[in-house]
Each structure stands twice: as C-alpha cells, then as structure tokens.
Design a protein around this motif. Structure first.
Motif, mmCIF file in Angstrom:
data_model
loop_
_atom_site.group_PDB
_atom_site.id
_atom_site.type_symbol
_atom_site.label_atom_id
_atom_site.label_comp_id
_atom_site.label_asym_id
_atom_site.label_seq_id
_atom_site.Cartn_x
_atom_site.Cartn_y
_atom_site.Cartn_z
ATOM 1 N N UNK A 225 15.107 -18.780 2.461
ATOM 2 C CA UNK A 225 14.431 -17.486 2.605
ATOM 3 C C UNK A 225 13.777 -17.362 3.966
ATOM 4 N N UNK A 226 13.356 -18.495 4.531
ATOM 5 C CA UNK A 226 12.715 -18.446 5.835
ATOM 6 C C UNK A 226 13.611 -17.884 6.919
ATOM 7 N N UNK A 227 14.916 -18.061 6.773
ATOM 8 C CA UNK A 227 15.845 -17.528 7.768
ATOM 9 C C UNK A 227 15.780 -16.016 7.865
ATOM 10 N N UNK A 228 15.488 -15.354 6.750
ATOM 11 C CA UNK A 228 15.345 -13.897 6.758
ATOM 12 C C UNK A 228 14.150 -13.502 7.628
ATOM 13 N N UNK A 229 13.058 -14.252 7.494
ATOM 14 C CA UNK A 229 11.879 -13.974 8.303
ATOM 15 C C UNK A 229 12.142 -14.166 9.781
ATOM 16 N N UNK A 230 12.836 -15.241 10.141
ATOM 17 C CA UNK A 230 13.151 -15.496 11.547
ATOM 18 C C UNK A 230 14.014 -14.387 12.128
ATOM 19 N N UNK A 231 15.010 -13.959 11.377
ATOM 20 C CA UNK A 231 15.924 -12.922 11.851
ATOM 21 C C UNK A 231 15.192 -11.604 12.095
ATOM 22 N N UNK A 232 14.439 -11.166 11.103
ATOM 23 C CA UNK A 232 13.762 -9.876 11.240
ATOM 24 C C UNK A 232 12.627 -9.939 12.258
ATOM 25 N N UNK A 233 11.920 -11.064 12.316
ATOM 26 C CA UNK A 233 10.837 -11.193 13.289
ATOM 27 C C UNK A 233 11.339 -11.103 14.717
ATOM 28 N N UNK A 234 12.427 -11.800 15.005
ATOM 29 C CA UNK A 234 13.002 -11.747 16.347
ATOM 30 C C UNK A 234 13.526 -10.360 16.664
ATOM 31 N N UNK A 235 14.160 -9.722 15.692
ATOM 32 C CA UNK A 235 14.776 -8.418 15.922
ATOM 33 C C UNK A 235 13.733 -7.321 16.147
#
Length: 426
Positions: A269-279
């Motif tokens: 689930x953390x990968x979703x946070x990384x993706x959206x945070x960077x974007x």
C-alpha cells in the motif's frame, strides 16, 4: 527573481531525451529490485547461509553508499556524467553475469556473493552520482520540479513492480536465473543513455587530487544555508527512520501477528502513497510554497508513525497501518522530489555531483549507526519504546527546516547565474 512556472505546453514528456533518461533509470531500478530479492534468496536456499551471513550480505551491499559516495560525486563533476552512467550500468551487468555463470559451473559460493554485493553497490553509486547531477543538464531549471515529480512517480511503480516480478521470477526459474532480468535491465539502461545527445559542459582539466575536490564539495554544502539545511534534515530523518525500520517488520510479525500476506499488503500500500506524493508535489508546492510544503511533508512522516505505536492485533488495525503508510510515503515522496529540485536549482553547476553525493553519504552513513542504537535500545527497554524514540526523533528534521531559510521559501528559487558560476570557478 524566481523561476517561471511551466505551462501545459512545457510538459517534460515532450522532451525525447528526458524520456530516454527516465526509461534508463526506471529499467535500472526495477532490475535492482529483482536482485535485492534474488541475492539473499540465493544465499539462503542454494548456499544455506546463516542469519549472520545474510545480514553480512545486506551490510556489504549498503556499504558502498557510504564509502564511495563522496569520491563518486567528485568523479561526476570531474568527468562527463553520461559516460559514467553508461560505465556504471555495464559494470553492474558484468558483475551480475558472474552469478549464473558460476552457478552453471557449480562454483558459486558465499564469498563470491559478498564480492558481488560490494562491487554492484560501487557501480550503482557511480551511476547514481552521475545521474542525479546530469538531470539539471538535460532540463531547464523551470522544468526540474516537474521532471523530479515524474521520476519519483515512475520510480514508485518500477520499484514495486520490480519487487513483485523478482519474487515471481525466483519462484519460477530460481534465484540464479532471475538475476538475468537485472543484467538485462542494466543493458537497457546503458542503451537508453547512449541515445541522449544533449551536450554537457566540459569539465575543466583535473589539477587537484580527488580528496581536495571532495573537501571542496563538503565545504560548499556546509556554507550554503539552503542545501545544508535540506541535507541535515534528510540525514536526521534517515537516522530516525533507521531506528524504527530496524524493528518495523519484526514488530508487525511478532507483536501484531500479521501474516506474511497481510504484511505484503501493508507494505504494498505504501507504493500508492509514493506514487501520488511524487506526482502531486509540484501542484501542492505551487499552492503552499515549496518551503512550507516540505516542512509539512516531514511533519506528516512523523505523525504517520504514531499509529504503529498504538496498534493492536486485528484486521482493523492492519487497515489503519496500511493507510498510515500510504500517508507517510506520500509525505516522504512529496518532500523528496521537491527538496531535490531545490538543491539542483541552487547548486553551483560544477559542484552538482559533490553536493548531491554529500547527501547520499550522510543519509547512508546514518543508517548503520541507527541500527546499532536500535539494537541497544531494544535490548535495554524493549521494541515498542525503541519505536517510540524513533518516532520522537522524526520531529528533529521538522525543527531543522523550520529554523532554516526553507521556511520562507514561497516559490522555487532562482538558479545560480552563469556569471556567478564563472566567478566561483576562478
């Protein structure tokens, strides 16, 4: 004077060479995620390594980030960055190729894996030192934040996909054969970099020893309030997370009784946070100002750690922990892409490699010390209090940034003028 905000017509996707650069970096990262799983699996299942030997393998793989980061930064500033990136990729591919070869010959041993871990780490540090300082050559300053945002988002996907593919490959074809995927990824990366034609400024003749150039880079970082504050905050955050992460998985599995499947779901689930945070980082920074946004993002990283301290066994808490990790990695990615853009913009061009690798050196150096301290604390006061100390220490980078010039940074800063760069170089 500040940087002009890019318009829709300024999309980084319109830059063919940025696409080649990003493809190269994503390929390399996804392949590395495969070998991150394959090497310890190979050590345990094929070579019957003990827990101490597996820990030694992991330690040796991380060691070059601390020992080689500063010399790699000096080399990136002294020589062409593009050739160094290609050299690092080809060296990594050659180093990894020894594993399937010796497996077929029946001569693979733990000693070889140790050597591979060290040399592979050196090759990756060399590539990364050149890559991060090469981006300001490819992109105009006004596009750097957008470029770093897209890189962060793609990296989040590539890392997650690489880990999943790596686990699948190890199960399907075995650990040794799965390394071939990483070899291919480095070759793809090198090929993509050869397609980049943007000329970079020719470095001046090397008149000094590498050690003198390293000291120059350290002195520059220490004297630059913005770069110094950002790197100190990153190092403090790395140290605090190093304390918590030492026992993060152990605590989830033992005290909270997560199954391996549930653990995988929480971590994934953390990968979703990384993706959206960077974007979303550029959009948030434009609304709040990059300085306040970075401070709020670091504060979010600390606050999102609190549910771990309060959690109890049960499905409900597992969902809360997954959401907390999404929020934490959202903040980490948003802060990471923005602060990297700021450092690239304000840094003197001829010191880009050394300034960026000073950050790598300090953040990498903080982790082993944090792990040792975490072990001592856990033995003395227990795992949960150790996690609490790590959480409290996550407030230190927030304080560092609040007391620095970052707090008043309402817009992306102005790049170093060419005239000033020439004056500094004389």
């Amino acid at each position: 004077m500040t940087i002009t905000v890019p318009t829709a017509a300024d999309s980084v996707w319109r830059h063919r060479e940025f696409r080649s650069y990003l493809t190269a970096q994503a390929a390399s990262l996804s392949g590395s995620a495969v070998s991150t799983i394959a090497l310890p699996t190979l050590a345990v299942l094929e070579l019957h390594a003990s827990s101490t030997q597996v820990a030694r393998l992991a330690f040796l793989g991380q060691l070059p980030s601390f020992l080689v980061a500063l010399p790699a930064g000096a080399l990136a500033d002294r020589y062409g960055k593009r050739p160094l990136m290609i050299t690092g990729d080809l060296a990594a591919a050659a180093i990894l190729a020894t594993i399937p070869v010796t497996t077929v010959l029946g001569t693979l041993g733990l000693g070889q894996l140790y050597v591979v871990a060290v040399l592979l780490g050196v090759a990756k540090v060399l590539h990364d030192a050149a890559a991060i300082s090469y981006l300001p050559v490819l992109m105009e300053p006004r596009l750097l934040q957008q470029a770093n945002s897209r890189i962060g988002a793609v990296f989040a996907v590539a890392d997650t996909a690489g880990s999943n593919v790596g686990a699948a490959l190890v199960g399907l074809v075995g650990a040794a054969r799965s390394v071939v995927a990483d070899i291919a990824s480095y070759l793809i990366s090198a090929w993509c970099i050869t397609r980049i034609r943007t000329p970079e400024p020719q470095p001046g003749p090397a008149r000094r020893r590498v050690t003198a150039e390293i000291w120059e880079g350290l002195a520059y970082v220490a004297s630059h309030p913005t770069i110094r504050s950002l790197i100190l905050a990153l190092s403090a955050c790395s140290f605090a997370l190093g304390i918590s992460n030492t026992y993060w998985i152990f605590y989830l599995l033992t005290a909270l009784h997560l199954t391996p499947t549930a653990l995988g779901v929480v971590m994934g689930a953390g990968g979703v946070g990384s993706f959206t945070g960077a974007l979303l980082a550029p959009r948030i920074a434009r609304r709040t100002g990059p300085g306040p946004m970075i401070i709020m993002a670091f504060a979010t990283v600390a606050l999102a750690q609190i549910p771990l301290l309060l959690a109890r066994p049960g499905r409900g808490w597992q969902i809360i922990l997954a959401l907390a990790l999404v929020i934490q990695l959202f903040g980490a990615a948003a802060a990471g892409t923005t602060q990297r853009s700021i450092r690239q913009i304000v840094c003197t061009p001829r010191l880009q490699g050394r300034a960026q690798q000073t950050s790598t050196w300090l953040t990498a150096g903080a982790r082993p010390g944090a792990a040792v301290l975490a072990g001592a604390l856990a033995a003395g006061i227990g795992v949960r209090p150790t996690l609490a100390i790590g959480t409290v220490l996550l407030t230190v980078p927030v304080l560092i940034l609040y007391l620095s010039p970052i707090r008043t940074l309402a817009e992306m800063p102005t790049p170093v003028p060419a005239a000033r760069e020439c004056k500094e170089h004389r």
